[in-house]
Design a protein around this motif. Structure first.
Motif, PDB file in Angstrom:
ATOM      1  N   PRO A 252       0.815  -1.214   0.000  1.00  0.00           N
ATOM      2  CA  PRO A 252       0.000   0.000   0.000  1.00  0.00           C
ATOM      3  C   PRO A 252       0.852   1.270   0.000  1.00  0.00           C
ATOM      4  O   PRO A 252       1.894   1.330   0.645  1.00  0.00           O
ATOM      5  CB  PRO A 252      -0.768  -0.094   1.319  1.00  0.00           C
ATOM      6  N   SER A 254       0.368   5.592   0.314  1.00  0.00           N
ATOM      7  CA  SER A 254      -0.634   6.575   0.722  1.00  0.00           C
ATOM      8  C   SER A 254      -0.778   7.672  -0.335  1.00  0.00           C
ATOM      9  O   SER A 254       0.108   7.873  -1.161  1.00  0.00           O
ATOM     10  CB  SER A 254      -0.269   7.183   2.069  1.00  0.00           C
ATOM     11  N   VAL A 255      -1.901   8.356  -0.262  1.00  0.00           N
ATOM     12  CA  VAL A 255      -2.192   9.416  -1.234  1.00  0.00           C
ATOM     13  C   VAL A 255      -1.131  10.513  -1.171  1.00  0.00           C
ATOM     14  O   VAL A 255      -0.680  11.024  -2.189  1.00  0.00           O
ATOM     15  CB  VAL A 255      -3.597  10.004  -0.970  1.00  0.00           C
ATOM     16  N   ASN A 256      -0.724  10.846   0.065  1.00  0.00           N
ATOM     17  CA  ASN A 256       0.306  11.882   0.229  1.00  0.00           C
ATOM     18  C   ASN A 256       1.578  11.510  -0.508  1.00  0.00           C
ATOM     19  O   ASN A 256       2.180  12.332  -1.195  1.00  0.00           O
ATOM     20  CB  ASN A 256       0.655  12.045   1.705  1.00  0.00           C
ATOM     21  N   GLU A 257       1.995  10.237  -0.322  1.00  0.00           N
ATOM     22  CA  GLU A 257       3.226   9.784  -0.951  1.00  0.00           C
ATOM     23  C   GLU A 257       3.089   9.805  -2.466  1.00  0.00           C
ATOM     24  O   GLU A 257       3.994  10.230  -3.172  1.00  0.00           O
ATOM     25  CB  GLU A 257       3.514   8.362  -0.478  1.00  0.00           C
ATOM     26  N   ALA A 259       1.190  11.684  -4.201  1.00  0.00           N
ATOM     27  CA  ALA A 259       1.189  13.068  -4.664  1.00  0.00           C
ATOM     28  C   ALA A 259       2.619  13.590  -4.763  1.00  0.00           C
ATOM     29  O   ALA A 259       2.984  14.244  -5.748  1.00  0.00           O
ATOM     30  CB  ALA A 259       0.371  13.936  -3.713  1.00  0.00           C
ATOM     31  N   LEU A 266      -3.570  17.318  -5.353  1.00  0.00           N
ATOM     32  CA  LEU A 266      -4.685  16.442  -4.998  1.00  0.00           C
ATOM     33  C   LEU A 266      -5.821  16.530  -5.998  1.00  0.00           C
ATOM     34  O   LEU A 266      -6.456  15.535  -6.321  1.00  0.00           O
ATOM     35  CB  LEU A 266      -5.220  16.816  -3.622  1.00  0.00           C
ATOM     36  N   MET A 270      -6.825  12.850  -7.329  1.00  0.00           N
ATOM     37  CA  MET A 270      -8.010  12.130  -6.860  1.00  0.00           C
ATOM     38  C   MET A 270      -8.919  11.666  -8.002  1.00  0.00           C
ATOM     39  O   MET A 270      -9.340  10.516  -8.006  1.00  0.00           O
ATOM     40  CB  MET A 270      -8.808  12.971  -5.844  1.00  0.00           C
ATOM     41  N   GLN A 287      -7.860   3.096   4.715  1.00  0.00           N
ATOM     42  CA  GLN A 287      -8.249   4.447   4.339  1.00  0.00           C
ATOM     43  C   GLN A 287      -7.042   5.223   3.854  1.00  0.00           C
ATOM     44  O   GLN A 287      -6.022   5.292   4.518  1.00  0.00           O
ATOM     45  CB  GLN A 287      -8.914   5.134   5.527  1.00  0.00           C
ATOM     46  N   GLY A 288      -7.125   5.793   2.658  1.00  0.00           N
ATOM     47  CA  GLY A 288      -6.057   6.650   2.172  1.00  0.00           C
ATOM     48  C   GLY A 288      -4.877   5.930   1.547  1.00  0.00           C
ATOM     49  O   GLY A 288      -3.881   6.535   1.228  1.00  0.00           O
ATOM     50  N   PHE A 289      -4.991   4.611   1.388  1.00  0.00           N
ATOM     51  CA  PHE A 289      -3.912   3.853   0.757  1.00  0.00           C
ATOM     52  C   PHE A 289      -4.414   3.192  -0.525  1.00  0.00           C
ATOM     53  O   PHE A 289      -5.564   2.768  -0.600  1.00  0.00           O
ATOM     54  CB  PHE A 289      -3.402   2.757   1.697  1.00  0.00           C
TER      55      PHE A 289
ATOM     56  N   ILE B 202      -0.700  16.881   2.878  1.00  0.00           N
ATOM     57  CA  ILE B 202      -1.565  17.713   2.046  1.00  0.00           C
ATOM     58  C   ILE B 202      -2.985  17.153   1.982  1.00  0.00           C
ATOM     59  O   ILE B 202      -3.949  17.906   1.976  1.00  0.00           O
ATOM     60  CB  ILE B 202      -1.000  17.914   0.621  1.00  0.00           C
ATOM     61  N   HIS B 389      -7.018  10.210   5.713  1.00  0.00           N
ATOM     62  CA  HIS B 389      -5.854   9.509   6.210  1.00  0.00           C
ATOM     63  C   HIS B 389      -4.764  10.498   6.568  1.00  0.00           C
ATOM     64  O   HIS B 389      -4.523  11.451   5.856  1.00  0.00           O
ATOM     65  CB  HIS B 389      -5.364   8.539   5.138  1.00  0.00           C
ATOM     66  N   ASP B 391      -0.734  10.677   7.306  1.00  0.00           N
ATOM     67  CA  ASP B 391       0.456   9.860   7.098  1.00  0.00           C
ATOM     68  C   ASP B 391       1.385   9.887   8.290  1.00  0.00           C
ATOM     69  O   ASP B 391       1.307  10.758   9.127  1.00  0.00           O
ATOM     70  CB  ASP B 391       1.227  10.401   5.890  1.00  0.00           C
ATOM     71  N   SER B 502     -15.439   6.294   2.268  1.00  0.00           N
ATOM     72  CA  SER B 502     -15.227   4.905   1.875  1.00  0.00           C
ATOM     73  C   SER B 502     -15.876   3.972   2.851  1.00  0.00           C
ATOM     74  O   SER B 502     -15.653   2.792   2.823  1.00  0.00           O
ATOM     75  CB  SER B 502     -13.749   4.606   1.755  1.00  0.00           C
TER      76      SER B 502
END
Lengths: 296, 510
Positions: A252, A254-257, A259, A266, A270, A287-289, B202, B389, B391, B502
């Motif tokens: 997994p 994450s979205v931050n990574e 980005a 974002l 997204m 969530q978020g991965f 972010i 989420h 991080d 989700s």
């Protein structure tokens, strides 16, 4: 017992599976719900860690599905993780699957497998050497592993740590003279450590279901096409989507990574991730991965 | 001689007018009686009054003294009856002419030396006095700033019984206390926690911005030490400044609860963060006559629940009603009380027991993860619009080489713009924010184009959304569009909203 269609088959009865009779420590008899594996068809036991990774999940489903489609019967221990996943995939593919339990045959353990328990009875069956009503005990499980290996022609290990219940089953299989195959993994992954070790020690390497089918003699070696394994459908993707895909893996992220790695904001990321998710290229893990989705 | 003085009594957040009658008559044994369904703190005030009068040189005559607090069938609680009773006695004793207390409401607690002590619930009392048309309110000097926030009543803060006596007799003049709320609220204040101090993250920052802009409830999920609590603390700094109305509402609640500090009025949005051992009563409001609980104290602000799964499940379920109705009804034997409870719920939690799911660091089995997540009930999750989420903090961020983020002030400007858009949109409805839209509002204010319709339909089918999830996504997408000054909800807005939601997909994608 009669109410629940549980039969007891003594080791002396002709119906008792031949494969089970000729092992060093055969059970005196077995309790059966549903039916027993068809001796005229191949049997593969698919086993592995209870605490699988996403990669393990994908591989379990991939192998179980493909083997079932070739009429191979799948045996496993109905446990959490790889066991349950492969049996579920087999049943879903319309194949026969057999569960060997470490408790009484009327007990559902673990509880979340209730649905699997019901669906497995339609085309396959459940087997246990413990009388109905026996609660699951930790020392029953290594014991029942010898039945799993005994019933099979080939034992396939999907994912296993170095020291594990899977190692016990492999040892039984070798004592009983069964072939062992393992799915290779990354050297750094503790969940693949056991498998890689097995391969180093001489187990068969299972890179695709054809490897197993060939060993079972179900497909001929000369007819076999070495096709490139392509688990993803990456066609028709935009440039941005391909760039995102490049940074995704079965681990997994994450979205931050994502980005920061892709350099997208974002508001760009997204919508593309959602599109990829709808295409079936990626999926969410927690969530978020996000992870790559195996297209099996 | 008979006398009567006006004061107020608190019934939860409601205020009732009470008249304090005193009578000093000849005949019979000398006694000092107080009647009128008094709570124990009011009964005890007899001793305080007698002593503080004597210590200021006013001796109660050895006669039959009767004090009645009317209406006699309403329970009186609170310590603010001391001063009105004392003044009433002084009138009965002939020390103060009765016409001096006409049109005047009095409240305050006395110490034995005759000094005034601060009391709770002054703001609602002064508001009530204004509503009833009284001209003057005499209260302890420490409460003067709070009372002075109300326009239209002359608020006189007195420091001692003696000062009150001299003021009423006209021997001393005291300037009425006045606070210019507008000026107070628009004055720039340095926020304690600012988003610029948070590096990276972010996705979470954006989610918090959306949450603030539409007053959507938000749940942050992430590993320990990721800065979830820190970011939640920054949330008030991006919410729009309080309006005068809101300020009075909040101050009233805090005043009744007795947590108002010396500055008199609440000028910033409250941020209430109860520990996870909080009891049901502390959260909802409790006591024989219930005091406002944390849900009410966070009215118009943020209620932050850190480590959400550690909270007692039954305690969390209390939140369900206030989250729907934006107020809380508490029933007790003594009556029914309603407190406002319109807050933004921010919660934070780890994704599993060890805190690192779904990364490789996680030591938990899938079952452990499921068990951990199942501690939060589905109905509560259903009231949370945004799931985001947070991080783990990387070395770059710790090292300081990462980029500094936007300041809260900048984010606040965007949030304020979105607030204005919503104000305009809902000017004929009695709702304020996108998060409050009902299904018919969603139909009216969230029309989708064919492309967006198709995207939502596909998501609905592929991702397995529920009807409730569908509406939550649209509410959230509306806010995201507002933040982007867009009249229409486009695919980008919609995608972001779907990303926040989700819960529908097998609850947590585990």
């Amino acid at each position: 017992m009669c109410d629940k269609d549980i039969r007891y088959i003594c080791a002396l009865e002709p119906e008792f599976p031949e494969k089970l009779r000729n092992i060093p420590d055969p059970p005196e008899g077995i309790y059966v719900r549903g039916r027993l594996p068809d001796p005229s068809k191949s049997v593969v036991s698919i086993i592995g860690s209870r605490n699988n990774s996403e990669y393990g999940r994908g591989m379990a489903v991939y192998f179980a599905k493909a083997l079932s489609e070739h009429g191979v019967q799948i045996v496993s221990g109905m446990a959490r993780g790889i066991d349950g996943l492969s049996q579920n995939a087999a049943v879903k593919a319309g194949g026969a699957s057999f569960g060997v339990l470490g408790c009484g045959i009327d007990e559902v353990y673990p509880k979340e497998n209730r649905q699997l328990y019901e669906s497995i009875l339609e085309k396959g069956g459940l087997i246990s050497e413990y009388p109905p009503g026996t609660p699951p005990k930790s020392f029953f499980f290594p014991q029942r592993n010898r039945i799993i290996s005994a019933l099979s022609d080939i034992l396939l290990v999907i994912e296993a740590k170095q020291q594990s219940g899977t190692a016990i089953t492999v040892r039984f299989a070798l004592e009983q003279g069964r072939d062992v195959f393992a799915v290779p993994g990354r050297v750094t992954d503790p969940l693949s450590c056991g498998c890689n070790r097995l391969i180093a020690d001489g187990a068969g390497i299972a890179t695709c279901p054809e490897d197993i089918l060939e060993a079972l003699g179900l497909i001929k070696t000369e007819n076999r096409k070495y096709k490139k394994i392509n688990l993803q459908k990456f066609s028709n993707l935009s440039e941005a989507q391909l760039k995102i895909i490049k940074h995704l893996d079965y681990d997994p992220i994450s979205v931050n990574e994502l980005a920061s790695k892709t350099g997208y904001g974002l508001s760009d990321l997204m919508p593309e991730l959602l599109k990829l998710e709808l295409y079936g290229c990626v999926e969410k893990a927690g969530q978020g991965f996000y992870i790559l989705k195996m297209n099996i | 001689m008979f006398s009567s003085v006006l004061t107020m009594a608190l019934q939860g957040m409601d205020v009732c007018e009470v008249s304090v009658e005193a009578d000093i008559s000849e005949g019979g044994l000398p006694v000092f009686d107080m009647v009128g369904l008094l709570g124990s703190e009011v009964k005890e005030s007899r001793e305080r009054i007698r002593t503080s009068l004597r210590n200021n040189g006013y001796y109660l005559p050895p006669k039959r003294i009767t004090v009645n607090l009317s209406p006699a069938d309403m329970k009186k609680t609170g310590s603010h009856f001391d001063l009105p009773v004392a003044v009433s006695l002084m009138i009965a004793m002939g020390l103060i002419p009765p016409e001096c207390v006409e049109n005047t409401v009095i409240a305050g607690e006395l110490s034995l030396s005759g000094k005034m002590a601060r009391v709770n619930g002054i703001l609602p009392m002064v508001l009530k006095a204004r509503e009833k048309g009284y001209k003057r309110f005499i209260l302890p000097a420490e409460n003067a700033a709070e009372g002075g926030a109300v326009e239209g009543v002359e608020v006189i803060g007195v420091k001692s019984l003696d000062e009150a006596f001299r003021f009423l007799n006209g021997d001393e003049s005291i300037e009425a206390s006045r606070i210019d709320l507008k000026k107070l609220l628009t004055g720039r204040k340095e926020a304690t926690f600012d988003f610029s101090s948070i590096r990276g993250q972010i996705a979470a920052k954006r989610a918090l911005e959306v949450a603030a802009a539409g007053m959507h409830n938000i749940l942050m999920v992430g590993p320990p030490g990721g800065g979830k609590s820190m970011m939640a603390k920054c949330l008030p700094s991006i919410l729009p400044p309080l309006t005068v109305e809101e300020c009075l509402e909040i101050t009233g609640i805090h005043s009744v609860a007795g947590i108002l500090r010396s500055e008199g009025v609440v000028t910033e949005r409250p941020f209430i963060s109860p520990h996870h051992t909080v009891s049901k009563q502390a959260l909802s409001g409790g006591g024989k006559i219930p005091k406002p609980g944390d849900v009410s104290l966070s009215h118009r602000g943020v209620l932050f629940l850190d480590e959400l799964p550690e909270f007692d499940r039954n305690t969390l379920e209390i939140l369900r009603q206030p989250l729907e109705d934006r107020k809380i009804h508490i029933s007790r034997a003594s009556g029914k009380y309603t407190y406002p409870a319109d807050f933004l719920l921010a919660a934070a939690m780890n994704p599993c027991k060890c805190g690192y799911y779904p990364t490789k660091k996680c030591q938990c089995s899938k079952e452990d993860v499921k068990k951990y997540l199942s501690r939060i009930s589905a109905p509560l999750l259903d009231r949370i619009d945004i799931l985001c989420h947070v991080d783990e903090v990387g070395f770059d961020e710790l090292n300081g080489s990462g980029q500094n983020g936007e300041t809260s002030e900048k984010i606040r400007e965007r949030v304020c713009d979105a607030f204005e858009i919503q104000k305009e949109r809902f000017k004929h409805r009695n709702i304020k924010f996108n998060s409050e839209m009902e299904i018919k509002d969603i139909r009216e204010y969230c029309p989708l184009g064919p492309e967006e319709e198709a995207l939502l339909k596909e998501s609905f089918d592929v991702l397995g959304l529920t009807a409730r999830g569908y509406h939550r996504i649209l509410r959230c997408a509306r806010t995201i569009a507002d933040l982007g000054h867009s009249d229409r909800i486009n695919a980008v807005h919609l995608s972001e909203a779907i990303g926040y939601r989700s819960m529908d997909r097998g609850v947590w994608n585990v």
